[in-house]
Design a protein around this motif. Structure first.
Motif, mmCIF file in Angstrom:
data_model
loop_
_atom_site.group_PDB
_atom_site.id
_atom_site.type_symbol
_atom_site.label_atom_id
_atom_site.label_comp_id
_atom_site.label_asym_id
_atom_site.label_seq_id
_atom_site.Cartn_x
_atom_site.Cartn_y
_atom_site.Cartn_z
ATOM 1 N N HIS B 10 0.850 -1.187 0.000
ATOM 2 C CA HIS B 10 0.000 0.000 0.000
ATOM 3 C C HIS B 10 0.889 1.242 0.000
ATOM 4 C CE1 HIS B 10 -2.601 -3.077 1.763
ATOM 5 N NE2 HIS B 10 -3.636 -2.362 1.368
ATOM 6 N N VAL B 12 0.208 5.610 0.299
ATOM 7 C CA VAL B 12 -0.651 6.789 0.323
ATOM 8 C C VAL B 12 0.251 8.008 0.200
ATOM 9 C CG1 VAL B 12 -2.371 8.112 1.586
ATOM 10 C CG2 VAL B 12 -2.294 5.622 1.824
ATOM 11 N N LYS B 15 -0.822 14.454 -3.835
ATOM 12 C CA LYS B 15 -0.695 14.906 -5.218
ATOM 13 C C LYS B 15 0.606 15.688 -5.375
ATOM 14 C CE LYS B 15 -2.887 18.081 -8.449
ATOM 15 N NZ LYS B 15 -4.030 18.969 -8.722
ATOM 16 N N SER B 87 -4.608 7.009 -8.693
ATOM 17 C CA SER B 87 -5.010 6.068 -7.632
ATOM 18 C C SER B 87 -5.566 4.793 -8.239
ATOM 19 C CB SER B 87 -6.079 6.710 -6.736
ATOM 20 O OG SER B 87 -5.550 7.819 -6.053
ATOM 21 N N ARG B 107 -1.530 -1.101 -3.801
ATOM 22 C CA ARG B 107 -2.676 -0.190 -3.744
ATOM 23 C C ARG B 107 -2.171 1.222 -3.517
ATOM 24 N NH1 ARG B 107 -3.464 -5.030 -2.968
ATOM 25 N NH2 ARG B 107 -5.452 -6.067 -3.338
ATOM 26 N N LEU B 108 -2.355 2.060 -4.523
ATOM 27 C CA LEU B 108 -1.869 3.436 -4.473
ATOM 28 C C LEU B 108 -3.043 4.374 -4.305
ATOM 29 C CD1 LEU B 108 0.366 5.564 -4.846
ATOM 30 C CD2 LEU B 108 -0.080 5.473 -7.304
ATOM 31 N N LEU B 109 -2.925 5.241 -3.320
ATOM 32 C CA LEU B 109 -3.931 6.268 -3.095
ATOM 33 C C LEU B 109 -3.236 7.625 -3.129
ATOM 34 C CD1 LEU B 109 -6.812 7.124 -2.409
ATOM 35 C CD2 LEU B 109 -6.261 6.809 0.012
ATOM 36 N N VAL B 110 -3.681 8.453 -4.042
ATOM 37 C CA VAL B 110 -3.140 9.807 -4.179
ATOM 38 C C VAL B 110 -4.179 10.783 -3.644
ATOM 39 C CG1 VAL B 110 -2.166 11.523 -5.740
ATOM 40 C CG2 VAL B 110 -1.844 9.079 -6.211
#
Lengths: 115, 111
Positions: B10, B12, B15, B87, B107-110
């Protein structure tokens, strides 16, 4: 060009009842077809594949799929669902167009199994 | 035999930041692929390496994405600068022939 359509985004069954996950494909060449399963927080696991041999393909965990060229279908079935089958299933087509096996994925079908 | 591994599991980030994803293929597999699944969409091909060479990078969305596979072993995928629409889950797969073996994904969350 190749494409694949999974006709159901969700399928819900009771434990012990049959499973049917539908997949239709299109391909300009003789395709190879795959079913992958993804359990939560896991990678995609190959269930079975068709590569122009027997049209009825048996996979792991009791799943099988039948290649029907006339119907351009490759539906996945299992006679009796188990709770552990709850996962997301992907139908994949690959036809070696352009000289490489770049697959096209369906949108996935979430299988829900009720006790 | 070890399967395909990916790191991190993962990530996070905000931007504008940079993120580097790593994939270690199955030993001996010359083919390495990157895919991405954006939320609610299908899994899309990004690029394909044969050993250290890019065989097909037609799926790379734009020049903010840079993939490398130095020495033909592991591969990295760098996103710089990251945008909100990046994301998703990034999968790596490797193969010797036609059948691809997938890693668990990053799992990438921007934000």
């Amino acid at each position: 060009a190749q494409s694949v359509t999974q006709l159901d985004s969700h399928v819900s069954v009771s434990e012990g009842t049959p499973v049917l996950l539908r997949c239709n494909y299109s391909s300009s060449y003789s395709p190879s077809l795959f079913w992958y399963v993804q359990h939560p927080n896991k990678g995609l696991q190959l269930l079975l594949k068709y590569t122009s041999a027997a049209t009825l393909v048996k996979g792991i965990n009791g799943f099988e799929a039948e290649f029907k060229k006339s119907e351009t279908s490759f539906h996945l079935t299992k006679p009796s669902a188990h709770m552990s089958d709850a996962a997301e299933y992907f139908c994949v087509v690959s036809d070696n167009s352009g000289g490489s096996y770049i697959p096209t994925f369906g949108r996935g079908t979430s299988l829900i199994v009720h006790p | 035999e070890a399967g395909v591994t990916q790191f991190p599991s993962h990530s996070v980030i905000e931007k504008g930041q940079t993120v580097t994803l790593r994939c270690d293929p199955i030993s001996g597999h010359d083919n390495l692929y990157w895919y991405r699944r954006v939320m609610g969409k299908e899994i899309k091909f990004l690029l394909h390496f044969v050993k250290e060479s890019k065989q097909d990078e037609s799926g790379m969305p734009n020049n903010r994405f840079l993939a490398e596979r130095t020495g033909g072993t592991y591969s990295t995928l760098k996103v710089q600068p990251a945008e909100l629409e990046d994301s998703g889950v990034y999968f790596c797969a490797s193969s010797h022939g036609e059948t691809q073996y997938f890693g668990p994904g990053t799992r990438l969350l921007v934000l």
